[in-house]
Design an enzyme around this catalytic site. Structure first.
Site, PDB file in Angstrom:
ATOM      1  N   TYR A 440      -9.421 -33.190 -48.377  1.00 42.35           N
ATOM      2  CA  TYR A 440      -7.950 -33.168 -48.227  1.00 42.35           C
ATOM      3  C   TYR A 440      -7.411 -31.870 -47.631  1.00 42.35           C
ATOM      4  CZ  TYR A 440      -7.475 -31.591 -53.283  1.00 42.35           C
ATOM      5  OH  TYR A 440      -7.531 -30.967 -54.484  1.00 42.35           O
ATOM      6  N   GLU A 441      -6.153 -31.902 -47.247  1.00 43.26           N
ATOM      7  CA  GLU A 441      -5.517 -30.795 -46.495  1.00 43.26           C
ATOM      8  C   GLU A 441      -6.267 -30.512 -45.194  1.00 43.26           C
ATOM      9  OE1 GLU A 441      -2.772 -30.162 -47.513  1.00 43.26           O
ATOM     10  OE2 GLU A 441      -2.939 -30.745 -49.601  1.00 43.26           O
ATOM     11  N   GLY A 442      -6.762 -31.557 -44.552  1.00 47.49           N
ATOM     12  CA  GLY A 442      -7.519 -31.404 -43.314  1.00 47.49           C
ATOM     13  C   GLY A 442      -8.995 -31.355 -43.644  1.00 47.49           C
TER      14      GLY A 442
END
Lengths: 597, 597
Positions: A440-442
Site C-alpha cells: 500500500y501507499e504505492g
C-alpha cells in the site's frame, strides 16, 4: 504469547549520540523539546504501547472487524478504550499546530511514536496514522474554514481521517478514476462513485470520519489532470461544528484479507454525498501527494516496526528454547539441551534482523529530522537541502524498509520452527501484517520507479550528489580512525557500487527507458544498503566514542560495534549482486512476448 | 479466483529432451513406461488436479478442518469425494510394488504427480503424500506380516499414514523424545505420550489411520540411540485384516495455523495405545529417516509446486490488468491503459519466478530419476553413484526450493498489488501455504547443516566431486557451442564460486566448527544456484537443438533460451554474495553474549 518493549534507549542513543539532536535546537519546535523531555515523552508513550496496545494485537487479529447489516463496522474488543487512551493522551496531535490543539513538538517525535505503536499493534496504529495524514493534507491545502472545522477534531481524536484513491479499475494508475463530483449551487459537490481498499473507512472509534476523496469534477479532463480532492465527512458538521446529519457515504463491505485484520478495509460507496473541494480544482493529485509522501515515510516505519517486534520475540525464544547441542561443544551441561541461540544459523537470522533494525531506525530518524528542518529552518538553502534529502530518501525508506521488514518477520518466524507457524506464537501475524506494507501507499515497484525516474534526475541530480557528498565527507573526516576502518571500507565498497550503478543508468537509461525500469528495484535496494551502511558507520563512530565513558553502557556499545561489522561483512556484499543485475540491462527481461508467459 | 494448468508439456520436454529419459529404459519399472504412456498418465493426472483438487483449494482454506467434541476431525466439503477419486484412480500407489496393489511405475512419476497435486491443493496433497511416506518406511523396515497387513490398505488408499516425531519439548532434537513404549506379553507395546504438529493425524478421509511413532522403550538409553519406531493404527486390524477395535490414540486438539488449513495438524495423545515395533529396537531414528528423506524431497517439490501455481496466476493477471502506460511508449492505444505485463518491474518478478520454476523442475526430475536408479540399477557402482547424488541433492532441493518457492509466492502476490492481499485472489493462500515447507521435515537451517556437516564430507567428499565432474564434463563437451556460451560462462562463474566456498570450508571449518554453521545456509543456496544453473545449461542445449526441428514449438524453445539467459544474468550473480558471506566466517555472528540479543 508475543511481547514488546519500546526501544527508548536505542532511540535516545540515535537522537543524541549519533544524529546530533542538539544541533536542531535553534528550530522553533525543538527549542522546547530538550532530550530529557523527549525521553520522558517516549518512555510514557512506550509504556502505553507495551501495556495497552500490544495486548490487543493478537486477539484483534483473531477477532477482526465486523460489518453489520446496517453498514456499521465494529472494531475488536478493547480497541475503543485503547483509542480513547491514545486520543486523551494527546498522542495523535503530538506534532500538530497548537492553534488546532496540537502539542507543537517536532514531527520526528510522531515518527518515533509511530514506530512503537506499529510494533505493538499495526492494525490499531493505522487509525491514528491515517488521521495524521488527513491533518497534513488539510493543513497544507484546506481553506481557513476547513481547517477550523476539521483540524481541531482530528487533532483531538474525536474525528478520524481516511484517504480515498483506489477504485476497482485503478490502483497505481489514478488517471483512471471514475468517481464524479457534480457542483451544487451552494458551493458543495455531489460525490458519486465507489472506492475500494479504504483503510479505516468505517469503524466505531470516533464520532465522525473525514474522508479525503479523489474525484473528477463534471467536465474535467481525463487522466490525472482532471482530478480534484474533496473532503467528505461521514456526518456533515452542524452549525456548532459537531457531527450532524448523515452524509451519503457508506461502507458496502469489508475485505477478507491476509492480515491487519483489526483494521477495517472498506469498500466505500458515495451516493451523491456532499463534499467540499480542498485546494484547487483539478489539482487534487498534488494535494493528495502531500498525504501520500507523509504516509510513505510512515509505511516505511511500519516495516521497521514489525521487524523490531518480531526480533524481540525471536531473541527471547532463542534464549529460552532448548534444542540440540552447540557444534563447538556443549554450552549448558546442566540442561537437557543448549538454548538454540548457541547455533550459528539461529544467530545468522537474529543478527541479520538486528543489523537492519538499528540502522533502519537511524535512517528513519535522520530523515525525519530533515523533514522537520525542511519546514522549520529559517534559511531557504537549508530547507531546500533538507527537502532534497526527504524527497530522495522517502521511496528508499518506504521500499527497502518494508521489503526487508517483511523478510525479517519471516526470518524471526523461522527461529521458532514449527511453533512459529502456529497462530498463538504471534509470529505468523507479524508476517501477514508486514506483507501489506510492501503494497500500500504505492507498491514497492512504484517506489523504485519514483526513485529512479523522478528523484534521481530531479534538479540535475542535486539530491543524489548531496547524498554522495555526505558519505565522502564522512569517509574523509574519519579516514584515520583505526577503529572505524572495517565500517569505512564496507561503506566505501557499497558507495562505489552505487556510483557505478548510477553511471550505468545515466549511460543506458536514455537510450532505452526499459533499462531504467529493469534496474529500478535493484537500484533502490542498493541505495538502501548504502544508506544503512552510512548509518552503521555513524553508529560505530558514536559507539566507539562513548565506549569507556563510564556511563555503564559499554556492553551496548560493544554490541553495536559487532553488529555493524556483521552488517558490513554479510549484508553490504549484496550491493555487488544488485550492480550485476542492474548492469545486465532490460533485454532478457523484455524479450518475451506477453503470450509466452 | 485462482486457476491452475498442469505443465505436462514442460515435464515431457524435461524428461525426454533434457534428461534423456530413454537412457533409463533398461530399468525394470521403466521398461513398461514408454514416454507416450507417461504422457498419457500425466495428462490424466493433471486433469484430476485441475478439475477436482484445485477448485477445492480456496474454499478448503476458508473452511479449514474441524475437530468435534468427540475427537473426530472432519475435512472441508468435497475432500472426501476428491480423496476417493485419487484413491480409486490408483494415484497413491502409482510407484508402489504390484505385490501390494501398486502400479509398479517409476517413483519419478509419483514425484511429478505430487508437484501437480501440490500446485492444485497443497493441504489436500499432504494426505496421500504422508501415506506414501508410511508406505516407504514399512516397505523397508516392516516385518513381512506388517507389510501384508498395512501396505495393501495404504496403497489402495483405504488407510492413510502419519509420522509422529515432534513433542512439545522436542522438534529438531529428537533425542529429547519422552513418549514411552512398555513391552507387553503378546509382543506388542503400550505406547504413552503426547505428539504435536501431526499432519493428517485425524480426519474423515479413510477407514483407518496408520501412525508411525517414535518412542522410547522402557529402560532404553537416553538420546537418539534409545528411540524405536512403532506402528500404531487408529483401529486395530482384526483377523480379516480390516479396521477393528478402537486403539488408545486420539486427537486432543487441532492447531490454529498460518496456512494449509485444510490439512488437520493434530496433537495426538497416546494413552497406552497398542503398537508394534517396526524394525530393530533402538534403531527407530534411522528407520524414520527413510521416511524423512523421502519426505524431504517431497517437501522441496511443494516449494516448486506453489511457485508454479502462483506464477501461472500472476502471469494471467499481468496480461489482463490494465494500469499505466509502458515507459517505452504506449502498447495498447485502444485500451484505457496498457496491460501491466509491459512494465519491466512486473516482468522482473515474473521472469524471476519462471527462471526458477523451469530449472527447479528439471533438478527435481533429474534427482528423482537418480532415486529410481539407486534402487533399480543392476550395477552396484551405478546404484552407489545415484545414491550419492540423491543424498547430496536432497537437502539442497528441500532447502532451496522451499525458500525460493515461498519468495516466489510473495513476488507473484506482489504482481497483484492490493488485490493480492485479499483472500479471494488466492495469492495470500499461496504465501501462507508455502511458508510451512521451509519449516517442516527439518527446518531449512537443518537442511543446510545436513548438507555442510554430513553430505559434503561423506565418503571423503565423493558426492560433491562427482557433482563438480558432472558440471566440468558438460562445460568441456559443449565448450565450442557458440549458442551456449552465455549459459556456460554463467555456470562456470557459479561453479567457481562454489569451489572457492568449498575450499574455504575445508580450510576453516575444522579449526572452528562454528565457521561451518555460519556458512551453511549461504552454502546451500550457493549450491542450489549452481545446480539450477547446470539445469539451465542443459535446458538451453536441448532447446537450441530442438529449435527449427519443425515440431511447431520454436516459440517455446526461444522462450527457454531467453529465460535461461535471464537466470544467468540476474540470478547467478548472487553466488558471489553468498561466497562473500561464507568467507566472512563466524566471528561477528558468534561474538555477542546471549543476553545482548
Amino acid at each position: 504469547m508475543p511481547s514488546y518493549k519500546a526501544p527508548v534507549d536505542e532511540t535516545m542513543f540515535l537522537l543524541t549520540d549519533v544524529l546530533g539532536y542538539e544541533r536542531y535546537g535553534n528550530l522553533p519546535a525543538f527549542a522546547e523539546a530538550a532530550p530529557d523531555l523527549i525521553e520522558a515523552i517516549l518512555t510514557e508513550g512506550g509504556k502505553l504501547c507495551e501495556e495497552v496496545l500490544q495486548p490487543l494485537n493478537l486477539p484483534g487479529d483473531a477477532a477482526g472487524c465486523t460489518r453489520h447489516d446496517d453498514g456499521r463496522v465494529t472494531t475488536p474488543d478493547g480497541f475503543r478504550d485503547a483509542y480513547e487512551a491514545i486520543a486523551e493522551g494527546g498522542w495523535i496531535g503530538l506534532a500538530a499546530d497548537p492553534e488546532y490543539g496540537g502539542q507543537g513538538l517536532p514531527h520526528t517525535l510522531t515518527v518515533i511514536m509511530n514506530e512503537y505503536m506499529c510494533s505493538a499493534n499495526l492494525a490499531f496504529a493505522m487509525y491514528p496514522g491515517l488521521s495524521q495524514g488527513a491533518y497534513a493534507a488539510l493543513l497544507l491545502h484546506g481553506s481557513d474554514a476547513q481547517k477550523r472545522t476539521y483540524l481541531p477534531k482530528i487533532v483531538s481524536g474525536a474525528w478520524s481521517g481516511t484517504m480515498n484513491l483506489t477504485e476497482p479499475q485503478c490502483g497505481t494508475d489514478l488517471g483512471l478514476i471514475r468517481t464524479k463530483a457534480v457542483p451544487r449551487d451552494d458551493g458543495s459537490y455531489a460525490i458519486t462513485g465507489s472506492k475500494i481498499f479504504i483503510s479505516a473507512g468505517e469503524h466505531d472509534l470516533t464520532e465522525n470520519i473525514v474522508h479525503l476523496v479523489l474525484a473528477r469534477i463534471d467536465g474535467a479532463p481525463a487522466g490525472t489532470d482532471g482530478l480534484s480532492l474533496f473532503v467528505v465527512p461521514k456526518f456533515l458538521p452542524d452549525d456548532d461544528g459537531n457531527a450532524g446529519a448523515r452524509n451519503g457515504v457508506s461502507c458496502g463491505a469489508i475485505e477478507e484479507k491476509m492480515g491487519i485484520h483489526a483494521n477495517s478495509t472498506c469498500t466505500m460507496n458515495y451516493d451523491g454525498a456532499t463534499g467540499w473541494l480542498v485546494g484547487t480544482e483539478n489539482k487534487g493529485l498534488s494535494a493528495m501527494f502531500t498525504m501520500m509522501n507523509h504516509a510513505r515515510l510512515g509505511v516505511g516505519v511500519q516495516g521497521l516496526a514489525i521487524s523490531e517486534a518480531a526480533y524481540q520475540n525471536a531473541a527471547d525464544y532463542a534464549r529460552e528454547r532448548l534444542q540440540g547441542r552447540s557444534i563447538s561443544g556443549t554450552k549448558a551441561p546442566d540442561k537437557p539441551a543448549d538454548p538454540i541461540i548457541v547455533h550459528p544459523d539461529i544467530r545468522r537470522m537474529l543478527m541479520t534482523i538486528r543489523a537492519f533494525n538499528e540502522a533502519a531506525r537511524a535512517l528513519v530518524i535522520w530523515t525525519s529530522l530533515k523533514g522537520d528542518v525542511s519546514v522549520l529552518a529559517e534559511d531557504e538553502d537549508e530547507r531546500e537541502r533538507a527537502e532534497d534529502h526527504l524527497a530522495l530518501l522517502t521511496p528508499v525508506i518506504k521500499g527497502v524498509l518494508t521489503d526487508t521488514g517483511f523478510a525479517n518477520a519471516v526470518l524471526a518466524q523461522q527461529v521458532f520452527g514449527g511453533h512459529g507457524y502456529i497462530a498463538e506464537s504471534g509470529m505468523d501475524q507479524f508476517v501477514r501484517d508486514a506483507r501489506i506494507a510492501m503494497i500500500y501507499e504505492g507498491a514497492n515497484g512504484i517506489q523504485a520507479l519514483d526513485l529512479v525516474g523522478r528523484k534521481l534526475p530531479a534538479n540535475g541530480g542535486r539530491a543524489l550528489r548531496a547524498f554522495f557528498r555526505e558519505i565522502d565527507v564522512f569517509l574523509k573526516e574519519n579516514g584515520d580512525n583505526e577503529t572505524l576502518s572495517p565500517y569505512l571500507s564496507g561503506l566505501k565498497a557499497g558507495r562505489d557500487d552505487l556510483e557505478k550503478a548510477t553511471m550505468w543508468l545515466m549511460q543506458n537509461a536514455m537510450a532505452d527507458r526499459d533499462n531504467a525500469g529493469a534496474a529500478a528495484t535493484d537500484f533502490m535496494h542498493l541505495f538502501g544498503l548504502v544508506a544503512l551502511g552510512l548509518m552503521w558507520a555513524k553508529i560505530a563512530k558514536a559507539a566507539a566514542a562513548k565506549s569507556g565513558s563510564g556511563d555503564g553502557r559499554d556492553e551496548v556499545y560493544a554490541a553495536k560495534l559487532v553488529t555493524g561489522r556483521f552488517f558490513m561483512e554479510r549484508m553490504m556484499p549484496e550491493t555487488a549482486a544488485h550492480l550485476a543485475r542492474i548492469s545486465a540491462g532490460a533485454s532478457s527481461m523484455m524479450a518475451l512476448p506477453a503470450e509466452a508467459f
